[in-house]
Design a protein around this motif. Structure first.
Motif, mmCIF file in Angstrom:
data_model
loop_
_atom_site.group_PDB
_atom_site.id
_atom_site.type_symbol
_atom_site.label_atom_id
_atom_site.label_comp_id
_atom_site.label_asym_id
_atom_site.label_seq_id
_atom_site.Cartn_x
_atom_site.Cartn_y
_atom_site.Cartn_z
ATOM 1 N N GLY A 241 39.487 55.784 36.982
ATOM 2 C CA GLY A 241 40.595 56.071 37.880
ATOM 3 C C GLY A 241 41.919 55.456 37.467
ATOM 4 O O GLY A 241 41.983 54.484 36.717
ATOM 5 N N ASN A 242 42.981 56.058 37.979
ATOM 6 C CA ASN A 242 44.347 55.604 37.751
ATOM 7 C C ASN A 242 45.069 55.516 39.092
ATOM 8 O O ASN A 242 44.553 55.949 40.118
ATOM 9 C CB ASN A 242 45.067 56.575 36.803
ATOM 10 C CG ASN A 242 44.565 56.451 35.373
ATOM 11 O OD1 ASN A 242 44.782 55.456 34.706
ATOM 12 N ND2 ASN A 242 43.853 57.467 34.909
ATOM 13 N N ARG A 309 35.018 48.691 32.048
ATOM 14 C CA ARG A 309 35.298 47.248 32.030
ATOM 15 C C ARG A 309 35.132 46.670 30.637
ATOM 16 O O ARG A 309 35.917 45.817 30.194
ATOM 17 C CB ARG A 309 34.374 46.522 33.009
ATOM 18 C CG ARG A 309 34.803 46.611 34.470
ATOM 19 C CD ARG A 309 33.799 45.907 35.369
ATOM 20 N NE ARG A 309 33.631 44.509 35.002
ATOM 21 C CZ ARG A 309 34.409 43.518 35.440
ATOM 22 N NH1 ARG A 309 35.417 43.782 36.256
ATOM 23 N NH2 ARG A 309 34.176 42.270 35.085
ATOM 24 N N ARG A 310 34.100 47.125 29.912
ATOM 25 C CA ARG A 310 33.857 46.613 28.568
ATOM 26 C C ARG A 310 34.923 47.040 27.565
ATOM 27 O O ARG A 310 35.036 46.456 26.485
ATOM 28 C CB ARG A 310 32.472 47.070 28.079
ATOM 29 C CG ARG A 310 31.324 46.361 28.773
ATOM 30 C CD ARG A 310 29.981 46.882 28.296
ATOM 31 N NE ARG A 310 28.879 46.156 28.884
ATOM 32 C CZ ARG A 310 28.371 45.027 28.403
ATOM 33 N NH1 ARG A 310 28.891 44.490 27.302
ATOM 34 N NH2 ARG A 310 27.363 44.443 29.013
ATOM 35 N N GLY A 315 40.909 49.832 29.051
ATOM 36 C CA GLY A 315 40.580 50.283 30.397
ATOM 37 C C GLY A 315 40.277 51.761 30.489
ATOM 38 O O GLY A 315 39.556 52.335 29.675
ATOM 39 N N GLY A 316 40.874 52.412 31.490
ATOM 40 C CA GLY A 316 40.575 53.809 31.771
ATOM 41 C C GLY A 316 41.434 54.812 31.037
ATOM 42 O O GLY A 316 41.357 56.007 31.332
ATOM 43 N N PHE A 341 44.563 39.357 32.872
ATOM 44 C CA PHE A 341 44.387 40.806 32.878
ATOM 45 C C PHE A 341 43.549 41.219 34.086
ATOM 46 O O PHE A 341 42.502 40.622 34.366
ATOM 47 C CB PHE A 341 43.713 41.270 31.595
ATOM 48 C CG PHE A 341 43.423 42.735 31.546
ATOM 49 C CD1 PHE A 341 44.454 43.658 31.418
ATOM 50 C CD2 PHE A 341 42.126 43.211 31.627
ATOM 51 C CE1 PHE A 341 44.194 45.023 31.369
ATOM 52 C CE2 PHE A 341 41.853 44.566 31.569
ATOM 53 C CZ PHE A 341 42.895 45.474 31.442
ATOM 54 N N ILE A 342 44.019 42.222 34.807
ATOM 55 C CA ILE A 342 43.279 42.748 35.957
ATOM 56 C C ILE A 342 42.651 44.084 35.557
ATOM 57 O O ILE A 342 43.339 45.088 35.432
ATOM 58 C CB ILE A 342 44.193 42.930 37.178
ATOM 59 C CG1 ILE A 342 44.818 41.588 37.571
ATOM 60 C CG2 ILE A 342 43.404 43.512 38.352
ATOM 61 C CD1 ILE A 342 45.795 41.685 38.723
ATOM 62 N N GLY A 343 41.372 44.066 35.332
ATOM 63 C CA GLY A 343 40.673 45.285 34.950
ATOM 64 C C GLY A 343 40.009 45.933 36.151
ATOM 65 O O GLY A 343 40.395 45.716 37.300
ATOM 66 N N ASN A 344 38.988 46.730 35.886
ATOM 67 C CA ASN A 344 38.279 47.413 36.964
ATOM 68 C C ASN A 344 37.558 46.431 37.884
ATOM 69 O O ASN A 344 37.156 45.340 37.463
ATOM 70 C CB ASN A 344 37.255 48.392 36.384
ATOM 71 C CG ASN A 344 37.849 49.747 36.103
ATOM 72 O OD1 ASN A 344 39.047 49.879 35.890
ATOM 73 N ND2 ASN A 344 37.015 50.771 36.088
ATOM 74 N N GLU A 345 37.427 46.833 39.119
ATOM 75 C CA GLU A 345 36.642 46.070 40.091
ATOM 76 C C GLU A 345 35.213 45.906 39.582
ATOM 77 O O GLU A 345 34.642 46.827 38.979
ATOM 78 C CB GLU A 345 36.631 46.809 41.429
ATOM 79 C CG GLU A 345 35.867 46.119 42.536
ATOM 80 C CD GLU A 345 36.637 44.997 43.184
ATOM 81 O OE1 GLU A 345 36.024 44.240 43.957
ATOM 82 O OE2 GLU A 345 37.862 44.887 42.936
ATOM 83 N N LEU A 346 34.624 44.755 39.798
ATOM 84 C CA LEU A 346 33.248 44.508 39.376
ATOM 85 C C LEU A 346 32.269 45.206 40.311
ATOM 86 O O LEU A 346 32.382 45.112 41.528
ATOM 87 C CB LEU A 346 32.973 42.998 39.364
ATOM 88 C CG LEU A 346 31.534 42.579 39.039
ATOM 89 C CD1 LEU A 346 31.193 42.949 37.590
ATOM 90 C CD2 LEU A 346 31.351 41.084 39.272
#
Length: 356
Positions: A241-242, A309-310, A315-316, A341-346
């Motif tokens: 998602g974006n 996440r990896r 990211g996306g 860095f704020i990546g995807n929610e866990l």
């Protein structure tokens, strides 16, 4: 002669009663068959949507980024794909393409929250996508970078999504589950897509949502429909998602390809399609009680989200190398080891026993 067996002598073991035994087993067997049938249905949709259909769509995007590369300036600033305005002063197209909506709820996740009107809400989502198309209008072009993160082909295809696309409007994910679990609703959705040959977006009035629940919802969609579902929203990102002003799930059925191809060949007229007339679809009563999201769907969401996440800083952004587009931020990312860095929610692995 009576079918009831004679009583056994005192102290003797009870005689077997096969008829009653089979009757007791029948519900369990039916439940097992229903379980197997449902899982087969879910898995075949996941395979069709994620592995087959989505791979085909990705190849089309790659083709438009390489072999049939689309330049800037194919559209004028006044073109409906850029402005969202219908020809001859008919107004914005987005409210006219809402093909199904539920009644506005009275209770929300946060006290005091009130969504904007449906017309304003869908227009905000539409304008957000139209802005992307507009970034490929100027000539000389805006350099590929922070001001124009996407290649022209990807910007253009969003015109087919926001202008020609159709919107289904719900209050929240729980409500949408009750409709998408309804075989009649899904059948009508597929009929509409087959007839109109347009993309469809699910938009939600509730902006205060749990990102993990959003990811689970998208997995539910992908297990019940044979297409990929991309989740965009205003909270922490999940899956591929974006950002989006409101939660918006793009059910990517591939009809964007035909419109984008016509634009590539210089046709800027037929790609502007009229709104869908009212009363053509979803005229019945829909919605059923639903089981919610099961472990298969949660695992599906976990696997996709964990993949993103990896990817770390990338990211996306699958078709764009974010490290090049945002070079300065990438240097900061490397210098700090990704600490800020704020990546995807866990999302927790649903197959692993969770410890308190």
């Amino acid at each position: 002669m009576s079918d009831i067996p004679a009583s056994a002598p005192a102290g003797a073991p009870a005689l077997p009663q096969p008829h009653l035994h089979h009757t007791a087993l029948a519900p369990a067997r039916r439940r097992k068959r229903a379980w197997v049938k449902e899982r087969a249905f879910l898995v075949q949709n996941i395979v069709r949507g994620n592995l087959i259909h989505n791979t085909g769509g990705a190849l089309h995007v790659m083709r438009l980024l390489t072999l049939h590369k689309m330049p800037a300036g194919l559209l004028e600033p006044s073109h409906p794909w850029v402005s969202g305005q219908m020809p001859d002063g008919q107004g914005a197209v987005w409210p006219r393409n809402v093909v199904f909506r539920t009644a506005v709820a009275t209770e929300w996740a946060e006290a005091g929250y009130a969504p904007e009107s449906d017309e304003v809400l869908v227009s905000k989502v539409g304008k957000f996508l139209a802005t992307m198309v507009g970034k490929s209008v100027p000539t000389p072009e805006i350099p590929h970078g922070t001001r124009r993160r996407m290649p022209h082909a990807i910007n253009y295809l969003h015109g087919a999504v926001h202008y020609n696309g159709l919107t289904v409007l719900f209050n929240n994910f729980a409500e949408a589950l009750e409709y998408l679990a309804d075989t009649r609703f899904r059948k009508e959705l597929r009929r509409m897509i087959k007839t109109e040959r347009r993309e469809v977006t699910l938009v939600f009035r509730e902006r205060n949502y749990d990102p993990v629940e959003y990811a689970y919802f998208s997995a539910f969609v992908m297990s019940h429909l044979p297409w990929f579902a991309n989740v965009n929203g205003a909270q922490r990102r999940v899956m591929w998602g974006n950002p989006s002003p409101y939660p918006a799930v793009n059910i990517i059925n591939g009809n964007w390809v035909a419109d984008t191809e016509r634009l590539r060949h210089g046709d800027t007229t037929s790609i502007v399609r009229s709104p869908v007339g009212p009363g053509l679809y979803f005229q019945g009563q829909y919605g059923v009680a639903t089981r919610g999201v099961n472990k298969l769907e949660k695992t599906h969401a976990f696997l996709i989200n964990n993949w993103v996440r990896r990817r770390g800083f990338r990211g996306g952004l699958y078709f764009v190398d974010r490290r090049k587009v945002e070079a300065e931020k990438f240097q900061q990312y490397k210098a700090t080891g990704g600490q800020n860095f704020i990546g995807n929610e866990l999302i927790q692995n649903p197959l692993r026993r969770q410890t308190k």
